[in-house]
Design an enzyme around this catalytic site. Structure first.
Site, PDB file in Angstrom:
ATOM      1  N   GLU A  28       0.750  -1.135  -0.065  1.00 40.91           N
ATOM      2  CA  GLU A  28      -0.005  -0.111  -0.077  1.00 40.91           C
ATOM      3  C   GLU A  28       0.860   1.349  -0.115  1.00 40.91           C
ATOM      4  O   GLU A  28       0.619   2.208  -0.843  1.00 40.91           O
ATOM      5  CB  GLU A  28      -0.826   0.188   1.026  1.00 40.91           C
ATOM      6  CG  GLU A  28      -2.128  -0.941   1.145  1.00 40.91           C
ATOM      7  CD  GLU A  28      -2.635  -0.894   2.566  1.00 40.91           C
ATOM      8  OE1 GLU A  28      -3.650  -0.182   2.767  1.00 40.91           O
ATOM      9  OE2 GLU A  28      -2.519  -2.019   3.131  1.00 40.91           O
ATOM     10  N   ASP A  50       4.016   1.700  -1.140  1.00 39.00           N
ATOM     11  CA  ASP A  50       4.510   1.739  -2.728  1.00 39.00           C
ATOM     12  C   ASP A  50       3.465   2.441  -3.348  1.00 39.00           C
ATOM     13  O   ASP A  50       3.791   3.274  -4.326  1.00 39.00           O
ATOM     14  CB  ASP A  50       5.255   0.377  -3.009  1.00 39.00           C
ATOM     15  CG  ASP A  50       6.338  -0.099  -2.462  1.00 39.00           C
ATOM     16  OD1 ASP A  50       6.975   1.019  -1.574  1.00 39.00           O
ATOM     17  OD2 ASP A  50       6.657  -1.179  -2.620  1.00 39.00           O
ATOM     18  N   SER A  71      35.619  20.159  17.048  1.00 46.22           N
ATOM     19  CA  SER A  71      35.786  18.929  17.162  1.00 46.22           C
ATOM     20  C   SER A  71      36.059  18.716  18.786  1.00 46.22           C
ATOM     21  O   SER A  71      35.793  19.863  19.536  1.00 46.22           O
ATOM     22  CB  SER A  71      36.819  18.442  16.732  1.00 46.22           C
ATOM     23  OG  SER A  71      38.213  18.820  17.049  1.00 46.22           O
ATOM     24  N   LEU A  72      36.242  17.649  19.311  1.00 49.14           N
ATOM     25  CA  LEU A  72      36.062  17.503  20.810  1.00 49.14           C
ATOM     26  C   LEU A  72      37.549  17.063  21.213  1.00 49.14           C
ATOM     27  O   LEU A  72      38.358  16.532  20.592  1.00 49.14           O
ATOM     28  CB  LEU A  72      35.318  16.525  21.236  1.00 49.14           C
ATOM     29  CG  LEU A  72      33.797  16.694  21.107  1.00 49.14           C
ATOM     30  CD1 LEU A  72      33.054  15.460  21.486  1.00 49.14           C
ATOM     31  CD2 LEU A  72      33.339  17.740  21.963  1.00 49.14           C
ATOM     32  N   GLU A  86      26.787  10.564  26.391  1.00 45.50           N
ATOM     33  CA  GLU A  86      25.963  10.211  25.182  1.00 45.50           C
ATOM     34  C   GLU A  86      26.920   9.161  24.495  1.00 45.50           C
ATOM     35  O   GLU A  86      28.178   9.012  24.649  1.00 45.50           O
ATOM     36  CB  GLU A  86      25.650  11.176  24.166  1.00 45.50           C
ATOM     37  CG  GLU A  86      24.831  12.252  24.631  1.00 45.50           C
ATOM     38  CD  GLU A  86      25.090  13.347  23.762  1.00 45.50           C
ATOM     39  OE1 GLU A  86      25.407  13.242  22.427  1.00 45.50           O
ATOM     40  OE2 GLU A  86      24.840  14.636  24.111  1.00 45.50           O
ATOM     41  N   ASP A 113      29.996   6.529  15.532  1.00 45.97           N
ATOM     42  CA  ASP A 113      31.280   6.464  14.335  1.00 45.97           C
ATOM     43  C   ASP A 113      30.546   6.477  13.239  1.00 45.97           C
ATOM     44  O   ASP A 113      30.520   5.361  12.531  1.00 45.97           O
ATOM     45  CB  ASP A 113      32.017   4.820  14.918  1.00 45.97           C
ATOM     46  CG  ASP A 113      33.426   5.048  14.165  1.00 45.97           C
ATOM     47  OD1 ASP A 113      33.778   5.953  13.724  1.00 45.97           O
ATOM     48  OD2 ASP A 113      33.838   3.946  14.145  1.00 45.97           O
ATOM     49  N   CYS A 173      38.889 -27.643  -7.580  1.00 42.84           N
ATOM     50  CA  CYS A 173      38.973 -28.511  -8.864  1.00 42.84           C
ATOM     51  C   CYS A 173      40.226 -28.749  -9.196  1.00 42.84           C
ATOM     52  O   CYS A 173      40.517 -29.310 -10.442  1.00 42.84           O
ATOM     53  CB  CYS A 173      38.046 -27.620  -9.934  1.00 42.84           C
ATOM     54  SG  CYS A 173      38.739 -26.164 -10.504  1.00 42.84           S
ATOM     55  N   CYS A 211      33.965 -26.093 -11.808  1.00 42.64           N
ATOM     56  CA  CYS A 211      34.462 -25.707 -10.456  1.00 42.64           C
ATOM     57  C   CYS A 211      33.071 -25.732  -9.471  1.00 42.64           C
ATOM     58  O   CYS A 211      32.370 -24.887  -9.785  1.00 42.64           O
ATOM     59  CB  CYS A 211      35.525 -24.755 -10.371  1.00 42.64           C
ATOM     60  SG  CYS A 211      35.885 -24.376  -8.857  1.00 42.64           S
TER      61      CYS A 211
HETATM   62  S1  IVH Z   1      29.444  16.771  20.368  1.00 49.34           S
HETATM   63  C1  IVH Z   1      30.967  20.973  20.366  1.00 49.34           C
HETATM   64  N1  IVH Z   1      28.305  14.121  20.544  1.00 49.34           N
HETATM   65  O1  IVH Z   1      32.702  12.990  17.279  1.00 49.34           O
HETATM   66  C2  IVH Z   1      30.517  19.665  20.290  1.00 49.34           C
HETATM   67  N2  IVH Z   1      30.123  14.764  18.933  1.00 49.34           N
HETATM   68  O2  IVH Z   1      35.505  15.505  17.513  1.00 49.34           O
HETATM   69  C3  IVH Z   1      30.534  18.929  18.867  1.00 49.34           C
HETATM   70  N3  IVH Z   1      30.696  12.430  17.590  1.00 49.34           N
HETATM   71  O3  IVH Z   1      33.476  15.255  14.681  1.00 49.34           O
HETATM   72  C4  IVH Z   1      30.383  17.418  18.931  1.00 49.34           C
HETATM   73  N4  IVH Z   1      29.127  11.318  18.472  1.00 49.34           N
HETATM   74  O4  IVH Z   1      31.175  14.219  14.578  1.00 49.34           O
HETATM   75  C5  IVH Z   1      29.287  15.189  19.829  1.00 49.34           C
HETATM   76  N5  IVH Z   1      27.440  12.482  20.785  1.00 49.34           N
HETATM   77  C6  IVH Z   1      28.198  13.123  20.106  1.00 49.34           C
HETATM   78  C7  IVH Z   1      29.007  12.589  19.068  1.00 49.34           C
HETATM   79  C8  IVH Z   1      29.968  13.444  18.412  1.00 49.34           C
HETATM   80  C9  IVH Z   1      29.941  11.537  17.449  1.00 49.34           C
HETATM   81  C10 IVH Z   1      31.543  13.059  16.473  1.00 49.34           C
HETATM   82  C11 IVH Z   1      31.655  14.299  15.975  1.00 49.34           C
HETATM   83  C12 IVH Z   1      32.737  15.060  15.831  1.00 49.34           C
HETATM   84  C13 IVH Z   1      33.771  14.175  16.665  1.00 49.34           C
HETATM   85  C14 IVH Z   1      34.383  14.891  17.982  1.00 49.34           C
END
Ligand code: IVH
Length: 679
Positions: A42, A44, A89-90, A120, A124, A417, A438
């Protein structure tokens, strides 16, 4: 139906709105609440009705229509975009002590305040930022270098967990950030399919997710079943968001984002450590890869107080899980022979516990892998499991090499084989050339032929195919269509799996039903190297029937979108074999569909007698759609401009070579608008 007719478009507009709302609702229920209100069939049918209407009334098609989920728009390049807010980045660490230091420092800096943390998963995948204005997705951009990323909006729209329009209450302008991940189940299925058609499997879900977002054909991206995990929300000055990060994520969930459930508010270091410990053990049970845990100060007004270091905020940190590594003895090597004759060496290892499972086998990829690692017989191999499910051999534990061990000698003959193996120039794998003699190659081809996306003869599983082969009844796919009821009944008694009357009937019925399978799937089922489902569809559409493909030369074949020179070569080679000629003749006699049934527009054959070359990108159609439209209206599509060309239908970014040639030969150009006016 005409494209632009003078008739009232209001009824169509109403139906389009109604269908879009219904499909959006069903998608939401399915992807956010895991609930299906209607059958796939349905669903589709509704989607197809909307697609048809949008094709008939392109001026009414919304860029955020749920049909965009299926993809179809072709992207030649991904424009670079500067992020409105840089994507930071972190800071990250593998050491729990450094997490303790982070927590102690944060507490010191905020000593007069009560605050908490959110913990959290660290997904990946690939980071992207999604801009929403007035509740509508306007742009999706990859992280890139943090300042500039690629605009991948067209592909992002195909990800069901990225809402195209928001529900309920939402900020008028904000950015949602998160990670696009490739869950294990669809990733494994896609890799199995790739191997099936002789393509190199993707190394890991992260690379595959990243590659998927950069696919030129968004319909291909739609098939990948990617998942968006939101982890951050931000808005420009003047637009307010909830006070805590935790509430912001809950808010996002109310707007229609799928929130991953594994988020905890933690009050102190012991709760943070408990969360880390839990997921270090449990991460293997998640449906997607994670590589750590992210800890953020929850109260967003404190972020400013804590500030930034040169490239990452001081209010968050990532704890990264170590890849788990063990050393275990290599017991023996199996050499597996695939459907296309490719040899894959697989190590049998002394069973060892690693990341939640017992590892007994791991791939040794090919001869180069074994010699580059200098693996000796009796070696202890280092096996590693990172974010992914599949363990990888990463090296040799030299300290444990037995005295007098000698390097592995790769096999020279097929283990099944006995044929001498070949290694075609430029290819990494050895292959057994004995295609028709084979056993595993023959069985592999039969299994592929009956598989679900091919002829879908699901009553014939691998065991039954072996029975049929070993009984001398089926040696190639055409033999399936000669099977008689009395040949089947009683088969398999020696292995305790006797085929009874009823199973014989269901097998024969499934074989009979497969005669209705459309041509492009028959073409896929033949198992021609590199011809996967997508290529088969494109070939079927382009050539219309098997004779045209069989008689095409490599140049003709390579004119088809997405058919590269090696695929063209493989197709031409397959059809040049007299054995395959006989096979096709038998399949034709059996009644299989060897030509495409076109649904042409019988009333409107405006383009009859015209040969049109299509180039560039279009705003109302994908290139494939416009080609189908031409053919449905009686026209012929050609791939290169020649004196026989009637028009060059030139979209945006039309190839300069085609333009020059058209000018030289005096071939008139048609814009997309002019084309539409022809109707
Ligand atoms: S927070 C300013 N939360 O990890 C804070 N990052 O360098 C921004 N990543 O490239 C990031 N899970 O893509 C945050 N629960 C999460 C994440 C997360 C994966 C990645 C993010 C970033 C790298 C941290």
């Amino acid at each position: 139906m005409d494209l632009f007719s003078s008739i009232d478009v209001e009824p169509a507009r109403r139906r389009i709105d109604e269908l879009a709302a219904r499909i959006d609702h069903l998608n939401y229920e399915y992807y956010m609440n895991d609930h299906s209100e209607v059958s796939d069939f349905e669903f589709d049918a509704l989607l197809r009705e909307l697609q048809d209407l949008e094709r008939q009334y392109p001026q009414l098609a919304s860029p955020l229509s749920p049909t965009k989920r299926v993809g179809g728009e072709v992207n030649k390049s991904f424009p670079q975009v500067t992020h409105r807010f840089p994507m930071l980045s972190l800071g990250n660490t593998y050491s729990i002590e450094e997490i303790e230091e982070f927590e102690a420092r944060t507490r010191r800096l905020l000593d007069d305040t009560t605050f908490s943390y959110t913990c959290e998963l660290k997904y990946d995948g690939v980071a992207i930022g999604l801009t929403y204005r007035h509740g509508r997705l306007v742009q999706a951009v990859t992280r890139g270098n943090g300042t500039v990323g690629d605009d991948i909006t067209i592909n992002a729209k195909t990800i069901p967990t990225i809402p195209l329009t928001l529900r309920g209450d939402y900020p008028d302008d904000f950015e949602a950030r998160g990670e696009v991940v490739y869950p294990f189940a669809p990733f494994d299925a896609m890799n199995a399919q790739r191997e099936d058609i002789g393509l190199e499997p993707f190394a890991n879900p992260r690379n595959a997710a990243s590659g998927s977002l950069k696919l030129q054909d968004s319909a291909e991206c739609a098939k990948r079943k990617l998942l968006f995990c939101i982890y951050f929300m931000m808005a420009p000055d003047g637009i307010s968001l909830p006070d805590t990060h935790y509430q912001r994520l809950q808010y996002a969930s109310q707007m229609g984002f799928r929130l991953q459930p594994h988020i905890r508010e933690c009050r102190d270091i012991s709760e943070i450590k408990a969360f880390i410990d839990y997921w270090d053990r449990e991460r293997w049970n998640l449906p997607y890869a994670i590589d750590g845990i992210v800890i953020k100060v929850n109260q967003t007004h404190l972020w400013e107080r804590l500030g930034l270091t040169s490239k990452s905020p001081r209010w968050a940190i990532a704890f990264k899980f170590k890849a788990q590594r063990v050393s275990t003895p290599l017991l023996s090597i199996d050499y597996q022979v695939g459907r296309t004759g490719v040899i894959t060496p697989v190590a049998n290892l002394a069973p060892v516990h690693l990341g939640g499972t017992t590892v007994r086998r791991a791939t040794l990829v090919n001869a180069d892998f074994i010699s580059n690692m200098d693996i000796h017989s009796g070696d202890y191999l280092l096996v590693e499991k990172g974010g992914e499910i599949i363990p990888k051999i990463v090296g040799v534990d030299l300290e444990q090499r037995p005295a007098g061990a000698s390097p592995i000698q790769y096999i020279t003959h097929c283990p099944e084989c006995g044929s001498p193996l070949v290694r075609p120039e430029g290819e990494a794998a050895h292959r057994c050339p004995n295609t028709d003699g084979c056993r595993p190659q023959i069985l592999g081809r039969l299994e592929h032929f009956v598989s679900r996306h091919a002829m879908d003869i699901s009553t014939l599983g691998p065991e039954r195919l072996q029975l049929l082969y070993d009984a001398g009844l089926v040696h190639n796919v055409a033999d399936l269509y000669d099977l008689q009821r009395n040949q089947l009944i009683g088969l398999g008694t020696e292995v305790g799996a006797t085929i009874q009357d009823k199973s014989a009937d269901t097998i024969l019925a499934a074989i009979e039903a497969s005669k209705q399978v459309p041509f492009h799937r028959v073409l896929f089922a033949l198992g021609i190297r590199y011809v996967g489902e997508v290529a088969a569809k494109k070939l079927a559409r382009h050539f219309g029937n098997i004779e045209n493909i069989a008689t095409a030369d490599t140049l003709d074949l390579a004119q088809v979108p997405d058919i590269g020179p090696s695929t063209a070569e493989a197709i031409a080679q397959w059809f040049s074999s007299p054995i395959h000629g006989v096979l096709l003749q038998r399949l034709r006699t059996a009644g299989l569909k060897l030509s495409e049934q076109r649904t042409t527009n019988a009333e409107n054959q405006t383009l009859s007698g015209l040969t049109i070359v299509v180039s560039g990108t279009f705003s109302h159609f994908s290139r494939d759609e416009i080609k189908a439209h031409i053919e449905d209206h009686g026209g012929r599509v050609a791939s290169s401009v020649s004196s026989k060309t009637s028009y060059l239908l030139a979209g945006e970014k039309t190839g300069p070579e085609k333009l020059r040639k058209a000018e030289k030969l005096g071939i008139p150009l048609l814009t997309e608008e002019e084309y539409l006016k022809l109707f």
